[in-house]
Design a protein around this motif. Structure first.
Motif, PDB file in Angstrom:
ATOM      1  N   GLU A 247       0.742  -1.277  -0.092  1.00 49.03           N
ATOM      2  CA  GLU A 247      -0.030  -0.230  -0.105  1.00 49.03           C
ATOM      3  C   GLU A 247       0.948   1.312   0.104  1.00 49.03           C
ATOM      4  O   GLU A 247       0.343   2.327  -0.290  1.00 49.03           O
ATOM      5  CB  GLU A 247      -0.942  -0.084   1.146  1.00 49.03           C
ATOM      6  N   GLY A 248       2.012   1.220   0.638  1.00 48.11           N
ATOM      7  CA  GLY A 248       3.080   2.339   0.650  1.00 48.11           C
ATOM      8  C   GLY A 248       4.346   1.892   0.702  1.00 48.11           C
ATOM      9  O   GLY A 248       4.624   0.863   1.327  1.00 48.11           O
ATOM     10  N   CYS A 249       5.412   2.524  -0.047  1.00 50.43           N
ATOM     11  CA  CYS A 249       6.797   2.296  -0.020  1.00 50.43           C
ATOM     12  C   CYS A 249       7.501   3.337   0.070  1.00 50.43           C
ATOM     13  O   CYS A 249       7.286   4.605  -0.146  1.00 50.43           O
ATOM     14  CB  CYS A 249       7.058   1.351  -1.311  1.00 50.43           C
ATOM     15  N   CYS A 250       8.680   3.073   0.700  1.00 48.27           N
ATOM     16  CA  CYS A 250       9.805   4.066   1.185  1.00 48.27           C
ATOM     17  C   CYS A 250      11.177   3.641   1.219  1.00 48.27           C
ATOM     18  O   CYS A 250      11.395   2.437   1.746  1.00 48.27           O
ATOM     19  CB  CYS A 250       9.452   4.845   2.512  1.00 48.27           C
ATOM     20  N   PHE A 251      12.021   3.915   0.247  1.00 50.26           N
ATOM     21  CA  PHE A 251      13.566   3.578   0.363  1.00 50.26           C
ATOM     22  C   PHE A 251      14.249   4.610   0.954  1.00 50.26           C
ATOM     23  O   PHE A 251      14.554   5.896   0.323  1.00 50.26           O
ATOM     24  CB  PHE A 251      14.012   3.241  -1.048  1.00 50.26           C
ATOM     25  N   LEU A 252      14.640   4.654   2.216  1.00 48.07           N
ATOM     26  CA  LEU A 252      15.718   5.642   2.996  1.00 48.07           C
ATOM     27  C   LEU A 252      17.082   5.378   2.556  1.00 48.07           C
ATOM     28  O   LEU A 252      17.502   4.346   3.378  1.00 48.07           O
ATOM     29  CB  LEU A 252      15.417   5.545   4.526  1.00 48.07           C
ATOM     30  N   GLU A 253      17.682   6.203   1.745  1.00 47.54           N
ATOM     31  CA  GLU A 253      19.102   5.932   1.349  1.00 47.54           C
ATOM     32  C   GLU A 253      19.970   6.714   2.246  1.00 47.54           C
ATOM     33  O   GLU A 253      19.811   7.731   3.046  1.00 47.54           O
ATOM     34  CB  GLU A 253      19.457   6.482   0.022  1.00 47.54           C
ATOM     35  N   ASN A 254      21.364   5.952   2.510  1.00 49.16           N
ATOM     36  CA  ASN A 254      22.422   6.649   3.216  1.00 49.16           C
ATOM     37  C   ASN A 254      21.973   7.192   4.485  1.00 49.16           C
ATOM     38  O   ASN A 254      22.182   8.173   5.036  1.00 49.16           O
ATOM     39  CB  ASN A 254      22.819   7.971   2.563  1.00 49.16           C
ATOM     40  N   VAL A 255      21.438   6.183   5.511  1.00 52.26           N
ATOM     41  CA  VAL A 255      20.832   6.751   6.740  1.00 52.26           C
ATOM     42  C   VAL A 255      22.073   7.253   7.402  1.00 52.26           C
ATOM     43  O   VAL A 255      21.954   8.032   8.370  1.00 52.26           O
ATOM     44  CB  VAL A 255      20.283   5.723   7.453  1.00 52.26           C
ATOM     45  N   ARG A 256      23.132   6.610   7.413  1.00 53.15           N
ATOM     46  CA  ARG A 256      24.372   6.670   8.131  1.00 53.15           C
ATOM     47  C   ARG A 256      24.726   8.209   7.964  1.00 53.15           C
ATOM     48  O   ARG A 256      24.926   8.939   8.927  1.00 53.15           O
ATOM     49  CB  ARG A 256      25.476   5.860   7.955  1.00 53.15           C
ATOM     50  N   GLU A 257      24.832   8.726   6.825  1.00 53.61           N
ATOM     51  CA  GLU A 257      25.027  10.105   6.421  1.00 53.61           C
ATOM     52  C   GLU A 257      24.100  11.178   6.906  1.00 53.61           C
ATOM     53  O   GLU A 257      24.334  12.086   7.360  1.00 53.61           O
ATOM     54  CB  GLU A 257      25.698  10.148   5.020  1.00 53.61           C
ATOM     55  N   GLU A 258      22.789  10.780   6.443  1.00 57.56           N
ATOM     56  CA  GLU A 258      21.594  11.544   6.503  1.00 57.56           C
ATOM     57  C   GLU A 258      21.347  11.986   7.987  1.00 57.56           C
ATOM     58  O   GLU A 258      21.014  13.030   8.305  1.00 57.56           O
ATOM     59  CB  GLU A 258      20.430  10.814   5.867  1.00 57.56           C
ATOM     60  N   SER A 259      21.613  10.843   8.900  1.00 59.91           N
ATOM     61  CA  SER A 259      21.261  11.180  10.285  1.00 59.91           C
ATOM     62  C   SER A 259      22.248  11.768  11.026  1.00 59.91           C
ATOM     63  O   SER A 259      22.034  12.625  12.055  1.00 59.91           O
ATOM     64  CB  SER A 259      21.190   9.635  11.113  1.00 59.91           C
TER      65      SER A 259
END
Length: 532
Positions: A247-259
């Motif tokens: 029903e819904g999708c999300c790809f969170l890239e580069n969590v290490r850098e973004e956080s």
């Protein structure tokens, strides 16, 4: 309220990158502008679907060029057939142009029969018959125009679509938006995976086996391995292969850098909410608010979330928490270099990404070093095998070296390879060093000792020696295993990837590049002033 599933010619978009809009809405303003169409438009926008609606364009004698271009630039046309649709010559001109684009540009067209009978369109009876009879009187000097309109109505009436006779309009709108969302997701090609996705298919299959989409539980699956092994590439390919069933999708890239950026975790929480729920009205201001909103709004939804390149347990706690944050059938994929993060978050389905085999490695290197070459000379094949042996199946190294060596002569290629054996390629080293830099200082010492002296040695023997040096090797070896920097095989022998061994030795060499006696470790006899 029924779903119409009559015949529709199969078509697929000839262009997935050139569409200006995802959806074009065709409707009769006086019938539905401030009711059904308005609600449908708002729902599409909240879902992140780029939708064109004729809201304020000046009507002239003929359909405007702006409207024609909007139709031509839309992947999907949604036609809302209502009671007075056919009484508008502008609506009929829109329809005729939409059906032409369906033929010429392979655009998708979906009719919505809003409290009208599809057979009235097909046979031009009822309110549609009356409207067309009126047009025939008004366009006696241009009968071909009315003929085109009739043909367009008949063709549209035979397409698969939606029919509202009674019941809840909101339920129908939810169904339409879900269907459109899946079509847009499929047609836009999802995520770029790789120029040369060598070996990806089999690895995607293994991850999908762990995900078990047919089971109606909630699962978190880890994708774990050293830097450059292809974790993110595999996750993208998996995402593309299964996203359409959620029903819904999300790809969170580069969590290490973004956080690490200002407001990093809050920003990532807002991305999850925006991608899955849509709109900005749910935007959160604090991490704790984000946790509560994610739990509340996603607990009934079947979602797919990829959390890429995680390096702290806290990131998982704040972004994907527990399984009960999400609805049944949801799947969470986590890529990381640190197995401990997965076990600490109670993720027990873990895919350990392996290096490419020699055949795959040769294909990947050759695709980057010799693009377009269908057959290589024996000398180049021999040289390519030397690089494959050096890279030891690490995709990052094969891609970087292949790209750097592309276009060089035989002598230049050989010189470059010989040089990298003495001083490693910095791009490869920097990627691998991310894991090393995250270690505590005592564990760094254990890693460097293993890289310089103890590859292939019995683990118990190594522990005994390092304990005599005042280190805590039991703990250090466990951490290094969790971070995929070393492995201990079934025979209890320590193994380390050649490029990681090379990285460790280069770290020591850099302590004193030209005077080896000042380095912390020496692992070869120094001869005649050699730098090693």
């Amino acid at each position: 309220m029924d779903s119409i599933t009559t015949e529709e010619g199969s078509s697929s978009s000839s262009s997935t990158d050139g569409w200006k809009y995802d959806v074009f809405l065709s409707f009769r303003g006086e019938d539905t502008r401030y009711s059904f169409t308005d609600h449908l438009h708002s729902s599409l926008v909240r879902k992140g679907i780029h939708t064109f609606i004729d809201d304020g364009l000046v009507r002239g004698e003929e359909i405007s060029q702006a409207l024609l271009k909007a139709i031509e630039g839309s992947m999907i046309s949604l036609i809302i057939f209502s009671e007075n649709y056919a009484s508008s010559k502008w609506c009929l001109d829109e329809l005729a142009h939409i059906m032409q684009c369906k033929k010429s540009d392979q655009q998708k067209v979906i009719p919505i029969f809003y409290k009208v009978n599809p057979s009235d369109l097909r046979h031009q009876t009822g309110c549609f018959g009356k409207a067309l009879a009126s047009h025939e009187c008004n366009f006696k000097d241009d009968p071909e125009k009315v003929i085109r309109w009739k043909a367009a109505l008949t063709e549209a009436a035979n397409l698969s679509g939606w029919h509202l006779t009674s019941g809840s309009e909101s339920v129908l709108i939810d169904s339409i938006v879900k269907d459109i969302s899946l079509r847009v997701l499929n047609d836009t090609g999802n995520f770029y995976v790789a120029d040369h996705p060598v070996g990806i298919k089999s690895r995607v299959g293994q991850v999908n086996y762990l995900l078990r989409l047919g089971v109606e539980d909630i699962r978190m699956v880890g994708v774990w391995g050293i830097g450059g092994i292809g974790k993110t590439t595999i996750a993208r390919a998996v995402y593309n292969s299964i996203a359409q069933v959620f029903e819904g999708c999300c790809f969170l890239e580069n969590v290490r850098e973004e956080s690490m950026q200002h407001g990093g975790l809050v920003k990532l929480q807002n991305i999850i909410l925006s991608k899955i729920i849509g709109g900005k009205e749910l935007e959160v201001a604090t991490v704790h608010e984000g946790i509560n909103v994610i739990k509340k709004r996603l607990s009934k939804k079947r979602v797919l979330i990829v959390v890429d390149d995680v390096n702290q347990v806290d990131q998982l706690k704040k972004l994907v928490g527990r399984c009960d944050w999400f609805g049944f059938g949801s799947r969470i994929i986590i890529t990381t270099r640190d197995k401990h993060l997965l076990t600490a978050h109670q993720v027990n389905r873990i895919y350990n990404v392996k290096e490419l085999d020699d055949h795959e490695a040769l294909d990947l290197f050759s695709a980057n070093a010799f693009p377009g070459e269908r057959r290589l000379s024996d000398d180049y094949v021999k040289l390519a095998r030397t690089v494959v042996q050096y890279a030891r199946g690490l995709p990052l190294a094969l891609i970087i070296l292949g790209s750097l060596l592309c276009g060089g002569s035989m002598e230049e290629l050989q010189d470059a390879i010989d040089g990298y054996k003495k001083i490693p390629n910095p791009d490869i080293q920097e990627t691998l060093k991310i894991s090393y830099n995250s270690l505590e200082d005592p564990v760094k010492e254990v890693f460097l000792d293993i890289a310089c002296f103890f590859k292939g040695e019995n683990k118990d023997h190594v522990i005994q020696i390092l304990e005599g040096c005042g280190l805590n090797p039991e703990y250090g070896i466990k951490v290094l295993k969790d971070k995929a920097l070393i492995n201990v095989n079934e025979g209890n022998y320590i193994w380390i990837h050649d490029l990681l061994e090379e990285m460790g030795k280069e770290i020591v060499r850099q302590e004193s590049p030209f005077e080896p006696e000042y380095r912390s470790r020496l692992w070869e006899q120094i001869k005649l002033g050699a730098s090693w």
